[in-house]
Design a protein around this motif. Structure first.
Motif, PDB file in Angstrom:
ATOM      1  N   LYS A 169       0.833  -1.198   0.000  1.00 46.10           N
ATOM      2  CA  LYS A 169       0.000   0.000   0.000  1.00 46.10           C
ATOM      3  C   LYS A 169       0.870   1.251   0.000  1.00 46.10           C
ATOM      4  CE  LYS A 169      -3.825  -2.195   2.477  1.00 46.10           C
ATOM      5  NZ  LYS A 169      -4.681  -2.175   3.688  1.00 46.10           N
ATOM      6  N   THR A 170       0.264   2.355  -0.421  1.00 46.90           N
ATOM      7  CA  THR A 170       1.012   3.600  -0.565  1.00 46.90           C
ATOM      8  C   THR A 170       1.643   4.039   0.739  1.00 46.90           C
ATOM      9  OG1 THR A 170      -0.540   4.278  -2.294  1.00 46.90           O
ATOM     10  CG2 THR A 170       0.862   5.986  -1.349  1.00 46.90           C
ATOM     11  N   GLU A 171       0.886   3.968   1.849  1.00 46.91           N
ATOM     12  CA  GLU A 171       1.439   4.430   3.122  1.00 46.91           C
ATOM     13  C   GLU A 171       2.622   3.579   3.570  1.00 46.91           C
ATOM     14  OE1 GLU A 171      -2.574   2.346   4.020  1.00 46.91           O
ATOM     15  OE2 GLU A 171      -1.734   3.729   2.537  1.00 46.91           O
ATOM     16  N   TYR A 172       2.616   2.298   3.235  1.00 47.06           N
ATOM     17  CA  TYR A 172       3.750   1.440   3.581  1.00 47.06           C
ATOM     18  C   TYR A 172       4.984   1.825   2.758  1.00 47.06           C
ATOM     19  CZ  TYR A 172       1.100  -1.734   6.561  1.00 47.06           C
ATOM     20  OH  TYR A 172       0.363  -2.270   7.597  1.00 47.06           O
ATOM     21  N   ARG A 173       4.788   2.110   1.479  1.00 48.90           N
ATOM     22  CA  ARG A 173       5.914   2.485   0.639  1.00 48.90           C
ATOM     23  C   ARG A 173       6.505   3.826   1.073  1.00 48.90           C
ATOM     24  NH1 ARG A 173       2.390   0.844  -3.559  1.00 48.90           N
ATOM     25  NH2 ARG A 173       2.330   2.907  -4.495  1.00 48.90           N
ATOM     26  N   MET A 174       5.651   4.766   1.461  1.00 46.88           N
ATOM     27  CA  MET A 174       6.157   6.053   1.914  1.00 46.88           C
ATOM     28  C   MET A 174       6.932   5.900   3.219  1.00 46.88           C
ATOM     29  SD  MET A 174       5.316   8.026  -0.490  1.00 46.88           S
ATOM     30  CE  MET A 174       5.871   9.537   0.271  1.00 46.88           C
ATOM     31  N   LEU A 175       6.404   5.095   4.143  1.00 46.47           N
ATOM     32  CA  LEU A 175       7.090   4.874   5.416  1.00 46.47           C
ATOM     33  C   LEU A 175       8.433   4.192   5.190  1.00 46.47           C
ATOM     34  CD1 LEU A 175       6.874   5.070   8.531  1.00 46.47           C
ATOM     35  CD2 LEU A 175       5.859   2.787   8.495  1.00 46.47           C
ATOM     36  N   LEU A 176       8.469   3.209   4.308  1.00 47.61           N
ATOM     37  CA  LEU A 176       9.728   2.514   4.010  1.00 47.61           C
ATOM     38  C   LEU A 176      10.732   3.459   3.360  1.00 47.61           C
ATOM     39  CD1 LEU A 176       8.425  -0.915   2.640  1.00 47.61           C
ATOM     40  CD2 LEU A 176       9.591  -0.515   4.816  1.00 47.61           C
ATOM     41  N   CYS A 177      10.264   4.366   2.529  1.00 45.84           N
ATOM     42  CA  CYS A 177      11.170   5.304   1.868  1.00 45.84           C
ATOM     43  C   CYS A 177      11.927   6.135   2.897  1.00 45.84           C
ATOM     44  CB  CYS A 177      10.371   6.204   0.925  1.00 45.84           C
ATOM     45  SG  CYS A 177      11.376   7.436   0.055  1.00 45.84           S
ATOM     46  N   PHE A 178      11.238   6.657   3.900  1.00 48.10           N
ATOM     47  CA  PHE A 178      11.896   7.453   4.935  1.00 48.10           C
ATOM     48  C   PHE A 178      12.821   6.581   5.793  1.00 48.10           C
ATOM     49  CE2 PHE A 178       8.301  10.243   3.971  1.00 48.10           C
ATOM     50  CZ  PHE A 178       8.933  11.479   3.926  1.00 48.10           C
ATOM     51  N   THR A 179      12.364   5.379   6.115  1.00 49.93           N
ATOM     52  CA  THR A 179      13.172   4.508   6.968  1.00 49.93           C
ATOM     53  C   THR A 179      14.439   4.064   6.267  1.00 49.93           C
ATOM     54  OG1 THR A 179      11.158   3.716   8.067  1.00 49.93           O
ATOM     55  CG2 THR A 179      13.148   2.384   8.331  1.00 49.93           C
ATOM     56  N   PHE A 180      14.327   3.682   4.997  1.00 45.56           N
ATOM     57  CA  PHE A 180      15.509   3.192   4.289  1.00 45.56           C
ATOM     58  C   PHE A 180      16.436   4.324   3.867  1.00 45.56           C
ATOM     59  CE2 PHE A 180      13.259  -0.765   4.252  1.00 45.56           C
ATOM     60  CZ  PHE A 180      14.272  -1.706   4.237  1.00 45.56           C
ATOM     61  N   ALA A 181      15.953   5.555   3.855  1.00 41.82           N
ATOM     62  CA  ALA A 181      16.880   6.678   3.692  1.00 41.82           C
ATOM     63  C   ALA A 181      17.848   6.714   4.861  1.00 41.82           C
ATOM     64  CB  ALA A 181      16.091   7.982   3.596  1.00 41.82           C
ATOM     65  N   LEU A 182      17.324   6.487   6.067  1.00 40.23           N
ATOM     66  CA  LEU A 182      18.191   6.423   7.241  1.00 40.23           C
ATOM     67  C   LEU A 182      19.124   5.221   7.174  1.00 40.23           C
ATOM     68  CD1 LEU A 182      19.012   7.303  10.131  1.00 40.23           C
ATOM     69  CD2 LEU A 182      17.164   5.822  10.969  1.00 40.23           C
ATOM     70  N   LEU A 183      18.592   4.041   6.835  1.00 40.88           N
ATOM     71  CA  LEU A 183      19.420   2.838   6.795  1.00 40.88           C
ATOM     72  C   LEU A 183      20.511   2.949   5.735  1.00 40.88           C
ATOM     73  CD1 LEU A 183      16.737   0.016   7.243  1.00 40.88           C
ATOM     74  CD2 LEU A 183      18.089   1.221   8.974  1.00 40.88           C
ATOM     75  N   SER A 184      20.210   3.631   4.634  1.00 39.15           N
ATOM     76  CA  SER A 184      21.227   3.834   3.611  1.00 39.15           C
ATOM     77  C   SER A 184      22.368   4.694   4.139  1.00 39.15           C
ATOM     78  CB  SER A 184      20.595   4.500   2.379  1.00 39.15           C
ATOM     79  OG  SER A 184      21.566   4.782   1.392  1.00 39.15           O
TER      80      SER A 184
END
Length: 369
Positions: A169-184
């Motif tokens: 879902k869109t909200e999951y993809r947006m949340l993952l985008c912010f989280t994986f920016a940090l992990l990157s």
């Protein structure tokens, strides 16, 4: 010996004359303040705006500014009392001082938020899609050339971008985008924190994978070039963040996304603006992506190598009737994000076109090597 002499006594006011206590803005207690264990649709989505839940954005910002050099970040467990106190503070909408709690509390809180979601990021219905992830021959064939390895990495990243992420879902993809920016960004500092993409995938995959079969969940958390698992997907997302989240980055960064050199750092700056109140959230426009249409693999020719660029969609290939993404009947351009209402578990089937295409790319890379 414990006697204490009081020079004066204060008589408490009667219950009827006592003034009611006023709660500060940071102490709003009630069921509506719960943030852990609540669906993302209730926490993030408001009139087309997507905003990060408070514990997520505050933990991301704190780790980004104070925890990138912490050795064993996301691996070490904090004191249970400090973790419980911080979690209860967020659930009561109270001010939480992460500088007193420590970076490990912030790291575990971030993982805990994902682990307690009512609907996991990758559930049993997503496992079939993930199992079709092309395997890299690095661990199977000795002496793989760097060109072949890079091509295989590109094939796997393209599969995650165009098949795995659109199943969420869109909200999951947006949340993952912010989280994986940090992990990157965390992975870039592995010399100090000893947390590369592989180590991050090991500690993060169990927070994303959950189904009715615990033994299956454990096996899906394995990490490796030949593994078609949630762990491998997480590793790819960390290593190739800019490519995998290309569509989400356009929503977060807007027109500056293509020109931005360090996209992960730019996303983390957006988090800082949210925390300071300068930015309410992210406006996703166009907000939804029509569901993929199933097309027989035989209806599409095998694409040539090298793999296409990340900005090129599967649907842009010629000779396809009813493309995988497809235009609307009115001739409008395909939209970016998936329709949350049409993403019921029964509708999240594997796209046979993209799966067959990814496998074909992988076979051609191995054959040419």
């Amino acid at each position: 010996y414990n006697m204490k002499v009081e020079h004066s006594l204060r008589v408490p006011a009667s219950p009827t004359s006592r003034q009611p206590q006023r709660l500060s803005q940071d102490t709003i207690v009630g069921p509506d303040t719960q943030v852990f264990g609540v669906s993302l649709d209730a926490l993030m989505v408001s009139n087309g705006w997507y905003t990060l839940p408070r514990p997520v954005r505050e933990c991301i910002a704190f780790i980004n500014h104070h925890g990138l050099a912490a050795e064993g970040l996301f691996r070490r467990s904090p004191p249970s009392t400090a973790l419980r106190s911080a979690k209860e503070g967020y659930n009561r909408n109270q001010a939480v001082d992460l500088s007193l709690a420590g970076v490990n509390v912030a790291a575990v809180l971030l993982k805990l938020f994902y682990r307690e979601l009512p609907e996991p990021v990758f559930g049993g219905r997503n496992y079939e899609i993930i199992r079709a992830l092309p395997a890299s021959p690095r661990s199977e064939t000795a002496g793989e050339s760097s060109d072949v390895a890079m091509q295989m990495d590109s094939v796997r990243a393209r599969y995650v971008e165009e098949v795995v992420l659109p199943s969420l879902k869109t909200e999951y993809r947006m949340l993952l985008c912010f989280t994986f920016a940090l992990l990157s960004v965390v992975a870039r500092n592995e010399a100090a924190n000893r947390m590369n993409a592989y180590n991050l995938a090991i500690v993060w995959a169990p927070n994303f994978a959950r189904s009715s079969n615990p033994m299956l969940d454990v096996s899906m958390c394995a990490v490796g070039p030949g593994a078609a698992t949630v762990g491998s997907v997480v590793q790819i997302m960390v290593q190739m963040f800019d490519r995998v989240f290309s569509q989400e980055l356009k929503a977060v960064l807007g027109s500056d996304a293509d020109a931005c050199v360090d996209k992960a750092a730019a996303v983390l700056e957006v988090v800082d603006r949210m925390n300071s109140g300068q930015l309410e959230g992210v406006r996703v426009s166009p907000p939804r992506l029509p569901p993929r249409k199933a097309v027989s693999p035989a209806a599409r020719p095998t694409p040539p190598l090298p793999p296409r660029r990340a900005t090129e969609s599967i649907a842009s290939m010629e000779g396809v009737e009813g493309s995988a993404v497809g235009d609307d009947e009115d001739g409008e351009e395909p939209q970016i994000f998936a329709d949350a209402e049409s993403e019921s578990p029964s509708s999240l089937a594997v796209d046979p076109v993209a799966v067959a295409e990814a496998k074909s790319d992988a076979k051609d890379v191995v054959a040419e090597s």
